[in-house]
Design a protein around this motif. Structure first.
Motif, PDB file in Angstrom:
ATOM      1  N   THR A 213       0.838  -1.202   0.000  1.00 41.00           N
ATOM      2  CA  THR A 213       0.000   0.000   0.000  1.00 41.00           C
ATOM      3  C   THR A 213       0.869   1.246   0.000  1.00 41.00           C
ATOM      4  OG1 THR A 213      -0.040   0.180   2.405  1.00 41.00           O
ATOM      5  CG2 THR A 213      -1.826  -1.055   1.404  1.00 41.00           C
ATOM      6  N   MET A 214       0.293   2.325  -0.473  1.00 42.63           N
ATOM      7  CA  MET A 214       0.931   3.639  -0.333  1.00 42.63           C
ATOM      8  C   MET A 214      -0.025   4.506   0.491  1.00 42.63           C
ATOM      9  SD  MET A 214       0.636   6.934  -1.594  1.00 42.63           S
ATOM     10  CE  MET A 214       0.800   7.582  -3.240  1.00 42.63           C
ATOM     11  N   VAL A 215       0.477   5.000   1.603  1.00 45.23           N
ATOM     12  CA  VAL A 215      -0.373   5.818   2.471  1.00 45.23           C
ATOM     13  C   VAL A 215       0.149   7.248   2.451  1.00 45.23           C
ATOM     14  CG1 VAL A 215      -0.996   3.948   4.054  1.00 45.23           C
ATOM     15  CG2 VAL A 215       1.063   5.262   4.498  1.00 45.23           C
ATOM     16  N   THR A 244      -4.562  16.865  11.390  1.00 46.83           N
ATOM     17  CA  THR A 244      -3.976  16.443  10.133  1.00 46.83           C
ATOM     18  C   THR A 244      -4.355  17.420   9.030  1.00 46.83           C
ATOM     19  OG1 THR A 244      -3.760  14.514   8.677  1.00 46.83           O
ATOM     20  CG2 THR A 244      -5.951  14.927   9.553  1.00 46.83           C
ATOM     21  N   GLU A 245      -3.730  17.242   7.870  1.00 48.01           N
ATOM     22  CA  GLU A 245      -4.071  18.090   6.726  1.00 48.01           C
ATOM     23  C   GLU A 245      -5.368  17.567   6.080  1.00 48.01           C
ATOM     24  OE1 GLU A 245      -1.446  17.680   3.351  1.00 48.01           O
ATOM     25  OE2 GLU A 245      -1.151  15.553   3.698  1.00 48.01           O
ATOM     26  N   PRO A 246      -6.012  18.392   5.247  1.00 47.56           N
ATOM     27  CA  PRO A 246      -7.228  17.918   4.566  1.00 47.56           C
ATOM     28  C   PRO A 246      -6.932  16.787   3.577  1.00 47.56           C
ATOM     29  CG  PRO A 246      -7.085  20.315   4.476  1.00 47.56           C
ATOM     30  CD  PRO A 246      -5.786  19.831   5.043  1.00 47.56           C
ATOM     31  N   PHE A 247      -5.787  16.838   2.906  1.00 45.06           N
ATOM     32  CA  PHE A 247      -5.453  15.839   1.888  1.00 45.06           C
ATOM     33  C   PHE A 247      -5.274  14.464   2.522  1.00 45.06           C
ATOM     34  CE2 PHE A 247      -2.532  13.246  -0.518  1.00 45.06           C
ATOM     35  CZ  PHE A 247      -2.949  13.412  -1.817  1.00 45.06           C
ATOM     36  N   SER A 248      -5.726  13.441   1.806  1.00 55.51           N
ATOM     37  CA  SER A 248      -5.490  12.077   2.268  1.00 55.51           C
ATOM     38  C   SER A 248      -5.478  11.155   1.065  1.00 55.51           C
ATOM     39  CB  SER A 248      -6.618  11.687   3.225  1.00 55.51           C
ATOM     40  OG  SER A 248      -6.379  10.393   3.736  1.00 55.51           O
ATOM     41  N   GLN A 249      -4.577  10.194   1.058  1.00 54.03           N
ATOM     42  CA  GLN A 249      -4.534   9.251  -0.060  1.00 54.03           C
ATOM     43  C   GLN A 249      -4.161   7.862   0.465  1.00 54.03           C
ATOM     44  OE1 GLN A 249      -1.572   9.911  -3.257  1.00 54.03           O
ATOM     45  NE2 GLN A 249      -3.295   9.795  -4.670  1.00 54.03           N
ATOM     46  N   TRP A 250      -4.791   6.855  -0.141  1.00 54.81           N
ATOM     47  CA  TRP A 250      -4.447   5.473   0.200  1.00 54.81           C
ATOM     48  C   TRP A 250      -4.567   4.661  -1.087  1.00 54.81           C
ATOM     49  CZ3 TRP A 250      -7.248   2.031   4.446  1.00 54.81           C
ATOM     50  CH2 TRP A 250      -6.383   0.978   4.810  1.00 54.81           C
ATOM     51  N   VAL A 251      -3.454   4.168  -1.567  1.00 58.07           N
ATOM     52  CA  VAL A 251      -3.472   3.326  -2.770  1.00 58.07           C
ATOM     53  C   VAL A 251      -3.157   1.901  -2.302  1.00 58.07           C
ATOM     54  CG1 VAL A 251      -2.622   3.013  -5.119  1.00 58.07           C
ATOM     55  CG2 VAL A 251      -2.602   5.297  -4.098  1.00 58.07           C
ATOM     56  N   VAL A 274       0.929  -1.358  -6.806  1.00 64.90           N
ATOM     57  CA  VAL A 274       1.032  -0.083  -6.100  1.00 64.90           C
ATOM     58  C   VAL A 274       2.432   0.542  -6.237  1.00 64.90           C
ATOM     59  CG1 VAL A 274       1.873  -0.593  -3.756  1.00 64.90           C
ATOM     60  CG2 VAL A 274      -0.143   0.773  -4.029  1.00 64.90           C
ATOM     61  N   GLU A 275       3.369  -0.250  -6.726  1.00 66.70           N
ATOM     62  CA  GLU A 275       4.774   0.176  -6.691  1.00 66.70           C
ATOM     63  C   GLU A 275       5.053   1.555  -7.308  1.00 66.70           C
ATOM     64  OE1 GLU A 275       8.800  -1.783  -7.988  1.00 66.70           O
ATOM     65  OE2 GLU A 275       7.552  -3.167  -6.850  1.00 66.70           O
ATOM     66  N   PRO A 276       4.514   1.851  -8.496  1.00 66.89           N
ATOM     67  CA  PRO A 276       4.832   3.171  -9.057  1.00 66.89           C
ATOM     68  C   PRO A 276       4.306   4.330  -8.198  1.00 66.89           C
ATOM     69  CG  PRO A 276       3.607   1.812 -10.657  1.00 66.89           C
ATOM     70  CD  PRO A 276       3.723   1.022  -9.399  1.00 66.89           C
TER      71      PRO A 276
END
Ligand code: CS2
Length: 483
Positions: A213-215, A244-251, A274-276
């Motif tokens: 995963t990319m968090v 926390t900041e507004p931005f959030s990402q989870w791949v 998810v690697e790239p």
């Protein structure tokens, strides 16, 4: 599961858990706990989380005393917004007693184990993928497999219980900033099991899924302001509040044989590989963060936003992002220049008090994937190597400065690095750039052989380190930004 600016009803129902999360620090509470709450709110499912803390007991007591409901404050430019998150069902301190943790892991209702323990808690060699037998937790757990204290020991003991009981294994999801975190953890778990029970190791290999995963969510340590804002916005005293900041990402790699929450309802992106994404984030965001942290410490900037308000510094960071982008393959639908520009905006967010000192910790754990890996992929004579060399030189200068400034007996604590004793030994009394570089570059298993053997890399780092040690920080920032 999420309620805005108000107190939620206490959640005493613990019958609906589906996840064990190891490492219930601020990042988990601001990230995976929020996605899981959103998933259950949108699509239901028995996915509440049992939170495990490996070391700290305070957070466990605080959370349990408030039914594990806690506040997440998002720092928007037009003011903070708070919500109360109820996806956590209970918290357990493994350092008090690991038995309830292993019981939870053996429960068939648990189908996923997610992890945020920071890079240094893994105890896995990044290159070979085998366990680091001298890592304190690994060493303890190999000798005491029934009473584990660390990540690998606990996971393997939990899997062993499931195998013995004929229960399908849980899916294991590392959410730490490590390259190919799923593959790395899989290798480490299999190797740890092999050393105690070869059959178990084979069963893990055949049956357990480890999606990578990319968090991403910038989550500064909570302060007194976080707590007073939480009270003002929700009317509740909440010592477990996070900001926390507004931005959030989870791949996330979509490989969950025994099911998963509808995390996409909270905005997660499910992909095959998810690697790239992970590479882009580790190199552009985290790599720049480390550069800001070490150069910021030298330039006297307490917060990331202060460094980014300095135009030369911001230009230097933009240049580093450009250099980092040169090491990446094209990613469908992603424009690296735009990604970099968005990062600059996030780093500039005036509402976020992200301390450079916080990011500066654990340099020996962070620099390999953030700086060494991309630097090794650039041609030896590439001018783009300059900002990578600067980041390493700045780390070395910060280490030297902290040891020089320490009062007797204090240096270890000040370095904030799991290899602090080795760093102090390598620095010795050396005050000149070449000797400092040569000492630190030789830390075993740290700098890749390719960089270690490169005289142009060595020259590039030493040239920058000498000017930094001479106190020429502002000029270095200006010069490097313009190269
Ligand atoms: C930071 C990260 O402390 C650090 O090393 O670079 O924690 C960073 O804030 C997060 O990865 C953002 O997603």
């Amino acid at each position: 599961m999420i309620s805005d600016n108000s107190a939620a009803a206490p959640n005493t129902d613990t019958t609906t858990t589906g996840i064990v999360h190891i490492g219930i620090g601020a990042f988990h509470r601001a990230h995976q706990a929020v996605y899981t709450a959103a998933a259950m709110q949108a699509k239901g499912g028995n996915w509440r989380i049992i939170g495990v803390s490996l070391r700290s007991t305070d957070i466990v007591d605080v959370l349990n005393a408030q039914d594990c409901v806690f506040t997440v404050i998002e720092r928007h430019p037009d003011g903070p917004k708070a919500c109360r998150i109820t996806s956590l069902s209970k918290a357990i301190a493994a350092s008090r007693d690991v038995a309830p943790v292993l019981d939870a892991l053996a429960d068939p209702a648990i189908r996923i184990v997610t992890i945020t323990v920071t890079e240094k808690a893994y105890g896995i060699d990044r290159v070979s993928g085998t366990v680091q037998a001298e890592h304190p937790a690994v060493k303890h757990d190999l000798a005491n497999p029934a009473k584990p204290t660390g990540l690998l020991g606990i996971l393997v003991a939990g899997l062993k219980r499931r195998k013995q009981a004929g229960i399908r294994p849980f899916t294991i999801v590392s959410c730490d900033n490590l390259p190919s975190n799923g593959v790395l953890l899989r290798n480490g778990v299999i190797d740890f099991a092999k050393r105690s029970d070869p059959h178990l190791s084979g069963w893990i290999k055949d049956n357990v899924s480890f999606p990578s995963t990319m968090v991403d969510r910038i989550t500064p340590a909570a302060t007194a302001t976080t707590l007073s804002d939480a009270r003002r916005l929700t009317g509740v005293d909440d010592p477990a509040a996070v900001e926390t900041e507004p931005f959030s990402q989870w791949v996330i790699e979509d490989d969950f044989p025994v099911g998963r929450p509808a995390w996409e309802a909270g905005g997660a992106i499910l992909v095959d590989n998810v690697e790239p994404y992970e590479r882009m984030k580790l190199r552009m965001l985290n790599g720049s963060h480390s550069l800001i942290a070490y150069m910021g410490q030298l330039a006297g900037y307490r917060y990331v936003r202060d460094a980014m308000a300095d135009d030369d510094f911001a230009r230097l960071v933009a240049r580093h992002m450009k250099n980092a982008a040169m090491t990446m393959v094209q990613l469908n639908g992603i424009d690296f220049a735009q990604y970099g520009a968005d990062l600059v905006k996030r780093f500039r967010n005036p509402e976020i008090d992200h301390e450079t000192r916080q990011i500066a910790m654990d340099g020996t754990e962070k620099l390999p994937q953030r700086i060494f890996a991309p630097a090794s992929e650039l041609p030896d004579e590439s001018p783009a190597l300059g900002t990578f060399a600067l980041c390493l030189a700045a780390w070395m200068a910060v280490m030297r400065q902290r040891v020089n400034d320490a009062k007797p007996g204090q240096a270890t604590e000040l370095l904030n690095d799991p290899r602090d004793d080795e760093i102090i030994d390598a620095l010795g009394d050396h005050q000149d750039a070449a000797a400092i570089y040569d000492g630190l570059a030789m830390l075993p298993g740290w700098m890749p052989a390719q960089l270690q053997g490169s005289s142009s890399w060595r020259d590039a780092v030493i040239a920058r380190l000498s000017v930094l040690l001479a106190g020429e920080v502002d000029n270095t920032i200006k010069n490097e930004a313009c190269l």
